[in-house]
Design an enzyme around this catalytic site. Structure first.
Site, PDB file in Angstrom:
ATOM      1  N   ARG A   1       1.864   8.856 -17.664  1.00 49.52           N
ATOM      2  CA  ARG A   1       0.395   8.615 -17.286  1.00 49.52           C
ATOM      3  C   ARG A   1      -0.712   9.067 -18.320  1.00 49.52           C
ATOM      4  O   ARG A   1      -1.889   8.385 -18.392  1.00 49.52           O
ATOM      5  CB  ARG A   1      -0.149   9.613 -16.099  1.00 49.52           C
ATOM      6  CG  ARG A   1       0.822   8.736 -14.749  1.00 49.52           C
ATOM      7  CD  ARG A   1       0.468   9.591 -13.463  1.00 49.52           C
ATOM      8  NE  ARG A   1       0.952  10.695 -13.223  1.00 49.52           N
ATOM      9  CZ  ARG A   1       1.951  10.994 -12.257  1.00 49.52           C
ATOM     10  NH1 ARG A   1       2.624   9.961 -11.900  1.00 49.52           N
ATOM     11  NH2 ARG A   1       2.355  12.173 -12.190  1.00 49.52           N
TER      12      ARG A   1
ATOM     13  N   CYS B   1      12.558   3.696 -11.724  1.00 46.86           N
ATOM     14  CA  CYS B   1      13.058   5.365 -11.418  1.00 46.86           C
ATOM     15  C   CYS B   1      14.573   4.948 -11.057  1.00 46.86           C
ATOM     16  O   CYS B   1      15.094   5.994 -10.366  1.00 46.86           O
ATOM     17  CB  CYS B   1      12.171   6.036 -10.543  1.00 46.86           C
ATOM     18  SG  CYS B   1      11.829   5.359  -8.970  1.00 46.86           S
TER      19      CYS B   1
ATOM     20  N   ASN C   1       1.911  -5.846   0.251  1.00 46.25           N
ATOM     21  CA  ASN C   1       2.882  -6.006  -0.661  1.00 46.25           C
ATOM     22  C   ASN C   1       2.896  -6.588  -1.891  1.00 46.25           C
ATOM     23  O   ASN C   1       2.475  -7.619  -2.141  1.00 46.25           O
ATOM     24  CB  ASN C   1       4.003  -6.888   0.222  1.00 46.25           C
ATOM     25  CG  ASN C   1       5.498  -6.906  -0.183  1.00 46.25           C
ATOM     26  OD1 ASN C   1       5.652  -7.192  -1.531  1.00 46.25           O
ATOM     27  ND2 ASN C   1       6.374  -6.986   0.424  1.00 46.25           N
ATOM     28  N   ALA C   2       3.135  -5.787  -2.997  1.00 46.71           N
ATOM     29  CA  ALA C   2       2.920  -6.026  -4.305  1.00 46.71           C
ATOM     30  C   ALA C   2       3.349  -7.297  -4.609  1.00 46.71           C
ATOM     31  O   ALA C   2       3.155  -8.257  -5.683  1.00 46.71           O
ATOM     32  CB  ALA C   2       3.512  -4.854  -5.119  1.00 46.71           C
TER      33      ALA C   2
ATOM     34  N   PHE D   1       2.192  -0.911  -6.636  1.00 44.51           N
ATOM     35  CA  PHE D   1       2.730   0.314  -6.153  1.00 44.51           C
ATOM     36  C   PHE D   1       2.547   1.627  -6.635  1.00 44.51           C
ATOM     37  O   PHE D   1       2.981   2.511  -6.909  1.00 44.51           O
ATOM     38  CB  PHE D   1       4.241   0.269  -6.679  1.00 44.51           C
ATOM     39  CG  PHE D   1       5.074  -1.223  -6.604  1.00 44.51           C
ATOM     40  CD1 PHE D   1       5.798  -1.565  -5.568  1.00 44.51           C
ATOM     41  CD2 PHE D   1       4.801  -2.115  -7.724  1.00 44.51           C
ATOM     42  CE1 PHE D   1       6.125  -2.503  -5.263  1.00 44.51           C
ATOM     43  CE2 PHE D   1       5.606  -3.299  -7.552  1.00 44.51           C
ATOM     44  CZ  PHE D   1       6.259  -3.686  -6.405  1.00 44.51           C
TER      45      PHE D   1
END
Length: 391
Positions: A208, A335, A274-275, A224
């Site tokens: 980040r 991830c 919803n992406a 997200f």
């Protein structure tokens, strides 16, 4: 102490430092043992390999704690391990306000997770053997880190594979479980009681911070977004505007609070959607952004569904590449432990080819240093973060 004797098969992985003994690798057990108790692990010639805790209910039947035959597994053992883990964080982390204090196998404390948010700790004991020492571990954490409180987040399915119940609650002190902490000099709320995992994803801390050169004066789309950690960093680092997208209304509400906490609400708008659908829609509409951030949850938790996960990663990255302006940046993450770094990079290449965009790799990153990677245990490396530029 019982002896767990391994089969006369290839145990190179174990001898090279991997801490897990699978049920299929065990020939027999000699002596009395209790579930979660400490056992010796020997090769087929009865030569000592290590000591660990045993649970016959789990496919990971033994998790090794030490390779030293003379090292006792007692309170002093855990004191040494936790102190060593904390000293490592003090050496490698710029700021200890928020960090992972213990990262399980990578700190030679299998199945133990301890996260720090300001003055409060969140603990997970994810296997029967380590759960037996929970009270000792809490006592030592108070002694070594002097927190104001410790909360248990053992409400995870993996505990049931160990024959343990799911549970959460106070282990030390009573406090408001909605707490503020700082990351990279930015304020955040963490929902210790009900947030995902331990309440917040600390593993992206350094990634980040790394986005600052790619978001300044940019129109940013953060998909997200969860509770807005990348969003707030982008705003902090000078983004012109950020659109924050998540499918969870609860996550969006906390994201709004995090943006407001830092005073950036005038440069941010929030979309609960919803992406996947949103990216397709923006592609069809011809929407354009300078920077797109993709930090989805794990798309697979088993080897059997890796192909499906790769299709999902390709879809979102292809759409993101299409809506980036020339010279724009894609910050994309995975991830999923079962998606290896080369697989993830490969799927991005495929997405770039299908999107007919010429892309160059700017940075290839992983989890922050408080989540160290044990080379003998590939499971400890799970986070991939790529920063790419569309040319």
């Amino acid at each position: 102490m019982a002896d767990v004797i391994l089969r006369n098969t290839n145990i190179k992985r174990i001898l090279n430092g991997h801490p897990w003994i699978y049920k299929t690798e065990i020939d027999r057990i000699e002596g009395d043992y209790t579930p979660g108790g400490i056992v010796n692990v020997l090769n087929h010639k009865k030569e000592f390999i290590g000591k660990g805790y045993l649970n016959l209910k789990s496919m990971i039947t033994v998790r090794l704690l030490t390779r030293d035959i003379n090292e006792e597994i007692d309170e002093e053992f855990f004191r040494r391990r936790i102190k060593t883990a904390w000293e490592y964080r003090k050496k490698v982390m710029d700021n200890l306000s928020s960090c992972r204090v213990v990262f399980a196998e990578a700190d030679f404390l299998p199945a133990l997770i301890v996260d720090k948010f300001g003055d409060y700790l969140v603990l997970q004991t994810l296997a029967l053997g380590i759960d037996k020492y929970k009270n000792t571990i809490v006592k030592l954490l108070v002694e070594i880190l002097n927190p104001k409180g410790i909360y248990e987040r053992n409400d995870v399915n993996v505990r049931e594979l160990e024959g343990l119940t799911q549970q959460k609650g106070y282990l030390y002190g009573k406090f408001d479980t909605m707490q503020q902490f700082e990351e990279n000099g930015i304020k955040f709320w963490v929902d210790i009681e009900n947030g995902q995992k331990t309440g917040y994803f600390l593993d992206q801390k350094e990634n980040r911070k790394a986005i600052q050169n790619y978001v300044k004066d940019a129109e940013v789309l953060d998909c997200f977004s969860h509770t807005g950690s990348f969003t707030v960093h982008a705003l902090h680092y000078g983004a012109k505007r950020v659109e924050t997208v998540d499918i969870s209304e609860e996550a969006i509400e906390i994201a709004k609070k995090n943006v407001e906490l830092n005073g950036y609400q005038e440069r941010c708008n929030f979309v609960c959607d919803n992406a996947f659908d949103l990216l397709r829609r923006y592609d069809k509409e011809g929407r354009k952004f300078d920077t797109v951030i993709l930090d989805p949850p794990a798309f697979t938790k088993s080897k059997e569904t890796v192909k499906d996960a790769l299709r999902g990663y390709k879809e979102i990255n292809l759409r993101a590449l299409k809506i980036l302006r020339e010279g724009g940046f894609l910050i994309t993450c995975s991830c999923s432990q079962h998606i290896k770094p080369d697989m993830f990079l490969g799927v991005i290449k495929e997405a770039a080819n299908d999107a007919k965009r010429n892309v160059r790799l700017v940075e290839q990153r992983t989890q922050s240093k408080d989540h160290p990677i044990l080379l003998a245990s590939e499971e400890t490396q799970y986070l991939k973060c790529l920063i790419l530029q569309v040319l």
